[in-house]
Motif scaffolding. Sequence first.
Motif, PDB file in Angstrom:
ATOM      1  N   ALA A 196      82.533  15.528 143.453  1.00  0.00           N
ATOM      2  CA  ALA A 196      81.133  15.667 143.834  1.00  0.00           C
ATOM      3  C   ALA A 196      80.262  15.211 142.666  1.00  0.00           C
ATOM      4  CB  ALA A 196      80.827  17.112 144.193  1.00  0.00           C
ATOM      5  N   LEU A 197      79.095  14.693 142.984  1.00  0.00           N
ATOM      6  CA  LEU A 197      78.137  14.240 141.983  1.00  0.00           C
ATOM      7  C   LEU A 197      76.941  15.186 141.995  1.00  0.00           C
ATOM      8  CD1 LEU A 197      77.129  12.100 139.931  1.00  0.00           C
ATOM      9  CD2 LEU A 197      76.124  10.883 141.882  1.00  0.00           C
ATOM     10  N   TYR A 198      76.607  15.733 140.828  1.00  0.00           N
ATOM     11  CA  TYR A 198      75.480  16.655 140.677  1.00  0.00           C
ATOM     12  C   TYR A 198      74.493  16.084 139.660  1.00  0.00           C
ATOM     13  CZ  TYR A 198      78.204  20.387 142.963  1.00  0.00           C
ATOM     14  OH  TYR A 198      78.923  21.154 143.855  1.00  0.00           O
ATOM     15  N   ALA A 199      73.291  16.656 139.658  1.00  0.00           N
ATOM     16  CA  ALA A 199      72.300  16.285 138.653  1.00  0.00           C
ATOM     17  C   ALA A 199      71.441  17.487 138.308  1.00  0.00           C
ATOM     18  CB  ALA A 199      71.423  15.141 139.153  1.00  0.00           C
ATOM     19  N   ILE A 200      71.018  17.536 137.055  1.00  0.00           N
ATOM     20  CA  ILE A 200      70.043  18.531 136.594  1.00  0.00           C
ATOM     21  C   ILE A 200      69.504  18.043 135.249  1.00  0.00           C
ATOM     22  CG2 ILE A 200      71.772  19.986 135.428  1.00  0.00           C
ATOM     23  CD1 ILE A 200      70.059  22.428 136.398  1.00  0.00           C
ATOM     24  N   SER A 201      68.206  18.127 135.041  1.00  0.00           N
ATOM     25  CA  SER A 201      67.607  17.579 133.825  1.00  0.00           C
ATOM     26  C   SER A 201      66.780  18.625 133.090  1.00  0.00           C
ATOM     27  CB  SER A 201      66.711  16.379 134.167  1.00  0.00           C
ATOM     28  OG  SER A 201      65.511  16.804 134.787  1.00  0.00           O
ATOM     29  N   ASP A 202      66.316  18.213 131.914  1.00  0.00           N
ATOM     30  CA  ASP A 202      65.357  19.009 131.144  1.00  0.00           C
ATOM     31  C   ASP A 202      65.879  20.398 130.800  1.00  0.00           C
ATOM     32  OD1 ASP A 202      62.488  17.405 131.295  1.00  0.00           O
ATOM     33  OD2 ASP A 202      63.746  17.044 133.052  1.00  0.00           O
ATOM     34  N   LEU A 203      67.127  20.461 130.325  1.00  0.00           N
ATOM     35  CA  LEU A 203      67.691  21.753 129.937  1.00  0.00           C
ATOM     36  C   LEU A 203      66.992  22.327 128.708  1.00  0.00           C
ATOM     37  CD1 LEU A 203      69.812  20.804 131.980  1.00  0.00           C
ATOM     38  CD2 LEU A 203      71.584  21.538 130.390  1.00  0.00           C
ATOM     39  N   HIS A 204      66.481  21.470 127.826  1.00  0.00           N
ATOM     40  CA  HIS A 204      65.769  21.915 126.626  1.00  0.00           C
ATOM     41  C   HIS A 204      66.543  23.030 125.917  1.00  0.00           C
ATOM     42  CE1 HIS A 204      62.112  19.566 127.177  1.00  0.00           C
ATOM     43  NE2 HIS A 204      62.129  19.887 128.458  1.00  0.00           N
ATOM     44  N   LEU A 205      67.821  22.793 125.689  1.00  0.00           N
ATOM     45  CA  LEU A 205      68.645  23.837 125.074  1.00  0.00           C
ATOM     46  C   LEU A 205      68.187  24.114 123.639  1.00  0.00           C
ATOM     47  CD1 LEU A 205      72.200  22.923 126.401  1.00  0.00           C
ATOM     48  CD2 LEU A 205      70.699  24.768 127.164  1.00  0.00           C
ATOM     49  N   PRO A 206      68.069  25.406 123.277  1.00  0.00           N
ATOM     50  CA  PRO A 206      67.570  25.782 121.952  1.00  0.00           C
ATOM     51  C   PRO A 206      68.625  26.431 121.070  1.00  0.00           C
ATOM     52  CG  PRO A 206      67.123  27.561 123.467  1.00  0.00           C
ATOM     53  CD  PRO A 206      68.016  26.570 124.210  1.00  0.00           C
ATOM     54  N   LEU A 207      69.907  26.199 121.364  1.00  0.00           N
ATOM     55  CA  LEU A 207      70.954  26.964 120.695  1.00  0.00           C
ATOM     56  C   LEU A 207      71.095  26.616 119.219  1.00  0.00           C
ATOM     57  CD1 LEU A 207      73.629  26.840 123.542  1.00  0.00           C
ATOM     58  CD2 LEU A 207      71.906  28.592 123.089  1.00  0.00           C
ATOM     59  N   GLY A 208      70.657  25.423 118.827  1.00  0.00           N
ATOM     60  CA  GLY A 208      70.751  25.039 117.426  1.00  0.00           C
ATOM     61  C   GLY A 208      69.431  25.114 116.681  1.00  0.00           C
ATOM     62  N   VAL A 209      68.352  25.395 117.409  1.00  0.00           N
ATOM     63  CA  VAL A 209      67.026  25.499 116.793  1.00  0.00           C
ATOM     64  C   VAL A 209      66.308  26.710 117.382  1.00  0.00           C
ATOM     65  CG1 VAL A 209      66.832  23.016 116.377  1.00  0.00           C
ATOM     66  CG2 VAL A 209      66.005  23.964 118.533  1.00  0.00           C
ATOM     67  N   ASP A 210      65.289  27.152 116.707  1.00  0.00           N
ATOM     68  CA  ASP A 210      64.537  28.324 117.170  1.00  0.00           C
ATOM     69  C   ASP A 210      63.337  27.857 117.997  1.00  0.00           C
ATOM     70  OD1 ASP A 210      63.577  30.840 117.592  1.00  0.00           O
ATOM     71  OD2 ASP A 210      62.651  31.026 115.616  1.00  0.00           O
ATOM     72  N   LYS A 211      63.598  27.539 119.262  1.00  0.00           N
ATOM     73  CA  LYS A 211      62.527  27.083 120.142  1.00  0.00           C
ATOM     74  C   LYS A 211      62.788  27.589 121.553  1.00  0.00           C
ATOM     75  CE  LYS A 211      59.461  23.180 120.779  1.00  0.00           C
ATOM     76  NZ  LYS A 211      59.147  21.797 120.384  1.00  0.00           N
ATOM     77  N   PRO A 212      62.597  28.880 121.798  1.00  0.00           N
ATOM     78  CA  PRO A 212      62.861  29.444 123.119  1.00  0.00           C
ATOM     79  C   PRO A 212      61.885  28.910 124.159  1.00  0.00           C
ATOM     80  CG  PRO A 212      61.742  31.045 121.744  1.00  0.00           C
ATOM     81  CD  PRO A 212      62.080  29.882 120.850  1.00  0.00           C
ATOM     82  N   MET A 213      62.349  28.804 125.405  1.00  0.00           N
ATOM     83  CA  MET A 213      61.523  28.259 126.477  1.00  0.00           C
ATOM     84  C   MET A 213      60.748  29.320 127.238  1.00  0.00           C
ATOM     85  SD  MET A 213      61.661  24.942 126.623  1.00  0.00           S
ATOM     86  CE  MET A 213      61.183  24.539 128.307  1.00  0.00           C
ATOM     87  N   ASP A 214      61.021  30.603 126.979  1.00  0.00           N
ATOM     88  CA  ASP A 214      60.349  31.632 127.771  1.00  0.00           C
ATOM     89  C   ASP A 214      58.853  31.715 127.485  1.00  0.00           C
ATOM     90  OD1 ASP A 214      60.499  32.785 125.271  1.00  0.00           O
ATOM     91  OD2 ASP A 214      61.885  34.370 125.861  1.00  0.00           O
ATOM     92  N   ILE A 215      58.386  31.000 126.467  1.00  0.00           N
ATOM     93  CA  ILE A 215      56.943  30.947 126.226  1.00  0.00           C
ATOM     94  C   ILE A 215      56.236  30.173 127.335  1.00  0.00           C
ATOM     95  CG2 ILE A 215      57.192  31.118 123.719  1.00  0.00           C
ATOM     96  CD1 ILE A 215      56.676  28.110 123.548  1.00  0.00           C
ATOM     97  N   PHE A 216      57.014  29.430 128.149  1.00  0.00           N
ATOM     98  CA  PHE A 216      56.448  28.648 129.239  1.00  0.00           C
ATOM     99  C   PHE A 216      56.457  29.398 130.573  1.00  0.00           C
ATOM    100  CE2 PHE A 216      58.010  25.455 126.184  1.00  0.00           C
ATOM    101  CZ  PHE A 216      56.815  24.808 125.932  1.00  0.00           C
ATOM    102  N   GLY A 217      56.837  30.667 130.553  1.00  0.00           N
ATOM    103  CA  GLY A 217      56.788  31.449 131.786  1.00  0.00           C
ATOM    104  C   GLY A 217      58.013  32.319 131.962  1.00  0.00           C
ATOM    105  N   LYS A 218      57.866  33.340 132.808  1.00  0.00           N
ATOM    106  CA  LYS A 218      58.948  34.301 133.025  1.00  0.00           C
ATOM    107  C   LYS A 218      60.185  33.662 133.648  1.00  0.00           C
ATOM    108  CE  LYS A 218      56.329  38.609 133.316  1.00  0.00           C
ATOM    109  NZ  LYS A 218      56.030  39.811 134.144  1.00  0.00           N
TER     110      LYS A 218
END
Length: 241
Positions: free
Chosen positions: A11-33
């Motif tokens: 099967a072929l899947y897609a998903i983008s813009d993960l913005h993973l912060p595991l190596g830097v201190d930049k959490p995404m929860d500042i953009f909403g719950k």
Amino acid sequence: MNFFAGSDCVALYAISDLHLPLGVDKPMDIFGKNWENYVEKLRDNWQSVVKPEDIVVLPGDFSWATYIEDAKKDFDFLHELNGKKILLKGNHDYWWETLKKMKNFAEENGYDDISFLQNICIESNEFAICGTRGWNLPTAPNSKEKDRKIYEHELIRLEMSLSAASENSVKIVFLHYPPVTKNCINNEFVSLMKKYGVKTCVYGHLHANSAGSAMTGMIDGINYLLVSCDYLGFMPVKLSE
């Protein structure tokens, strides 16, 4: 390039813009719950649908890291997930290097399930995965001459990718930037896809309110899908099998 030689009935899947912060201190929860604990949600959702033999394309903005070495924890996370993964560049992927350097990085760290899409086509036994980052369309507000030059360069990259595909393959185009907007449905990206018989185009980049104005569905013979992870509820979307 057949990175997945021998892969049958996947099967072929897609998903983008993960913005993973595991190596830097930049959490995404500042953009909403909805971004709270999103890494865990993403992992659980991914593992619930993607099988080890499947293919997942990530059209840009994979990691917040500035340098590829700083993205190692993000790559480790991706490597532990099911499936074969294909990454292409987004506007926030500052860690992105030359294709040779990224291949070496993957080989040195044992990421044999991760590949990079740049100026090439990656083929499975069923479809040809083509694409590039893309750029803001010429009709975008405040578009400047330098934007036009980047836009034209991205067109060259996309044609290189499409022309590398087998003639009779089912070509699917992946971009980071949206190739169509309400003010610009007909443009060089669309013309190029039509030239090569593309019927499906997948893109990311748009979040929150911007995603609400995204052009999706069938438009003049091409089916457009937005796959930004928050738009998908952090669940990879199945494109084909």
